[in-house]
Design an enzyme around this catalytic site. Structure first.
Site, PDB file in Angstrom:
ATOM      1  N   ASP A 182       0.866  -1.175   0.000  1.00  0.00           N
ATOM      2  CA  ASP A 182       0.000   0.000   0.000  1.00  0.00           C
ATOM      3  C   ASP A 182       0.910   1.235   0.000  1.00  0.00           C
ATOM      4  O   ASP A 182       2.131   1.131  -0.133  1.00  0.00           O
ATOM      5  CB  ASP A 182      -0.943  -0.033   1.210  1.00  0.00           C
ATOM      6  N   GLU A 229     -10.642   6.267   3.908  1.00  0.00           N
ATOM      7  CA  GLU A 229      -9.555   5.767   4.751  1.00  0.00           C
ATOM      8  C   GLU A 229      -9.676   6.305   6.183  1.00  0.00           C
ATOM      9  O   GLU A 229     -10.771   6.410   6.717  1.00  0.00           O
ATOM     10  CB  GLU A 229      -8.213   6.058   4.087  1.00  0.00           C
TER      11      GLU A 229
END
Length: 605
Positions: A297, A484
């Site tokens: 990520d 997020e």
């Protein structure tokens, strides 16, 4: 080895017993053999610098300059929040063609992968078809529909120049405080497994077909089951629980031939998942026989242990925000001082090359301009509108006020969410954190109500109109977009709560207390604590984040279609439900929900 790791020794034998051999045709076997021969041949020709380059992923802006794609042998490019490749899809394609030509100009001419977070449609492009977020698709629980949505996303991604999408998210959310609940299908492992398979089939299909893209299962593993729902927090489940609740969707994705898996921000038993060799290599790669790419990520190299993540099994690194040079030099030094084996580098590069051959990029490295006309086309929007209709969950319908009579004389529609496609779509829409504006090609809930009604429809945006003579008030309330950690309840970056704002509560109170029949539509990325608001309303609908086809909501409200959606999550009764690590859910009977998993009403026509 410290004793806390011993529990993970169970993963390999458990998974080997679950993963069986798939039946494959001789032609498929022959194709795979040929690809492996090509990969081996190309790998033998590569220098160390060329191999490390294939492991690097950069943005098409800021991370590179001049001819870095060629001179640093970059293997993949990501588009994310920042500078767009252009104003039109033609310009997006042209930008990526230019970068692809740089890659092809190198000694070995290895083509680039182009990746994008297309999580509910090609959501980075203004004007694309935007589907309900995965939580809505989980409520619909329609495999064929999910497969169609993924196939459409693949076409519109290809139309804007991409051959790799970072989707689907196959997390199992344990706590509604987590800011990414809406990216996941359900708290049910079974539903998630089923819809994961459909999503992979839709995205990838025949992977060498120009209409398909490489899919990515994310985030491996435990991202949705962190303690207290903290993005990137600790997942304290034991090995047996992880095996039982979290790994099945990944096994399903691997069985469907998924091309990539993304490592997660969270830790497991205190170890960063990016550096967790027992889970990445032993469980995923060996135990599940995963042959694809493990991708990091954001800034995975600098954030989670440098060369440790390579040794753990990460193959491609998002070397962004200044990480590129440190990543490439660090890995090279690691090989030279024997802290990274050459076999580990070769394994990583072999996985990258394998997917590039599977995608047919060596023969057809450029996007097809004829796909551009498909972006946001009527055919695609019809599928997205169907997804909206099937995602709606009816929680209450007192006195059968639904379906709404189309001849109702006066309807008042209240709330900014009723007339704003950005607000109804959530995060990862046009921008990373979403948008609070209307965007190209989308319809709103108000649009649909006006289209359906044969009476008078008045829009009272902030409930200041005092239209108490109305026959019905449709109050549209909910969350503002987030993505997020910005969506985590309790995070210092926001003031989000698991309840409606006072302003939105007043929208409902004002009309209900003045005797107007009240239908509440909730736009949210997760179940919220709205017990009192449900009590006060005559009817209550969970509409999740419907995406670009907001008018599909009204097609159900007015009876053209019946409700069919079922709750993909147990619905919380009170804030007290979240005093522990997890919220109410269907596998933990210690917390009684307001509505159980799978609940959903229909109306009588």
């Amino acid at each position: 080895m410290p004793s806390k790791f011993h529990k993970y020794q169970i993963f390999i034998p458990l998974i080997f017993t679950v993963i069986g051999c798939k039946n494959t045709s001789n032609s498929k076997v022959d194709e795979d053999i040929m690809i492996e021969k090509k990969v081996d041949s190309l790998l033998k020709l590569m220098t160390l610098e060329e191999k490390i380059g294939q492991m690097a992923q950069v943005r098409h802006f800021w991370d590179t300059k001049d001819d870095d794609i060629a001179t640093k042998f970059i293997g993949s490019v990501i588009h994310t929040q920042g500078i767009n490749p252009g104003e039109t899809a033609e310009e997006w394609q042209q930008k990526f063609v230019k970068l692809q030509k740089q890659a092809l100009s190198t000694r070995l001419g290895i083509p680039l992968l182009f990746g994008v977070d297309a999580v509910h449609g090609q959501n980075t492009y203004n004007g694309a078809t935007i589907f309900p977020h995965n939580i809505g698709l989980g409520a619909a629980a329609n495999e064929k529909l999910v497969e169609k949505a993924a196939a459409i996303t693949a076409v519109e991604a290809q139309a804007t120049g991409f051959n790799w999408v970072f989707s689907p998210c196959v997390a199992i959310p344990f706590n509604e405080k987590w800011g990414r609940v809406y990216e996941a299908f359900s708290e049910s492992t079974e539903i998630t497994e089923k819809l994961t398979k459909a999503s992979v089939r839709g995205h990838q299909g025949n992977l060498s077909d120009s209409k398909t893209v490489m899919a990515t299962a994310k985030h491996f593993v435990g991202d949705g089951s962190t303690d207290y729902g903290v993005e990137g927090g600790e997942t304290s489940l034991n090995a047996t629980e992880i095996e039982a609740k979290l790994l099945a969707p990944y096994k399903a994705a691997v069985q469907e031939g998924i091309g990539a898996v993304m490592a997660s921000f969270n830790t497991v038993t205190g170890i960063s998942m990016h550096a967790h060799k027992r889970l990445i290599t032993d469980t995923l790669k060996v135990g599940m026989n995963f042959k694809g790419i493990v991708v990091s990520d954001w800034k995975g190299y600098s954030r989670f242990g440098g060369n440790d993540i390579i040794n753990a099994g990460v193959d491609v690194v998002m070397a962004v925000d200044g990480d590129l040079d440190d990543f490439q030099s660090g890995v090279k030094k690691g090989v030279e001082n024997d802290s990274i084996s050459m076999s580990r580098i070769d394994d990583a590069v072999r996985r990258v090359l394998r997917q590039k051959y599977r995608l047919g990029l060596f023969e057809n490295p450029f996007p097809d301009p004829s796909f551009i006309a498909k972006i946001g086309c009527t055919e695609h929007r019809k599928v997205a509108k169907r997804a909206v209709r099937e995602s709606l969950v009816l929680l209450k319908n007192e006195n059968n006020i639904l379906p709404i009579d189309k001849k109702t004389k006066k309807i008042i529609v209240v709330g900014e969410h009723a007339n704003n496609s950005g607000l109804q779509s959530g995060g990862w829409t046009v921008n990373w954190q979403g948008t609070k504006e209307n965007y190209k090609g989308a319809t709103t809930i108000l649009d649909g109500i006006k289209k359906q009604s044969k009476g008078t429809v008045i829009y009272d945006k902030d409930a200041t109109g005092n239209y108490y003579d109305a026959d019905l008030a449709i109050i549209v309330v909910g969350e503002n977009p987030y993505a997020e950690f910005f969506g985590d309840i309790g995070h210092e970056s926001n003031q989000l709560e698991l309840t409606l704002t006072k302003e939105h509560q007043n929208y409902i109170n004002k009309y209900q207390e003045n005797g107007v029949k009240t239908l509440v539509i909730l736009i949210s990325g997760r179940p919220l604590v709205v017990t009192e608001q449900i009590k006060k309303s005559d009817a209550f609908v969970a509409a999740w984040l419907p995406g670009s086809e907001g008018d599909g909501v009204a097609e159900v409200l007015f009876g053209d279609y019946n409700f069919s959606g079922k709750l993909p999550h147990s619905w919380p009764k009170s804030i007290d439900d979240f005093k522990g690590k997890y919220g109410p859910n269907f596998w933990d009977a210690s917390i009684e929900p307001l509505y159980p998993f799978g609940y959903g009403l229909t109306f009588k026509k």
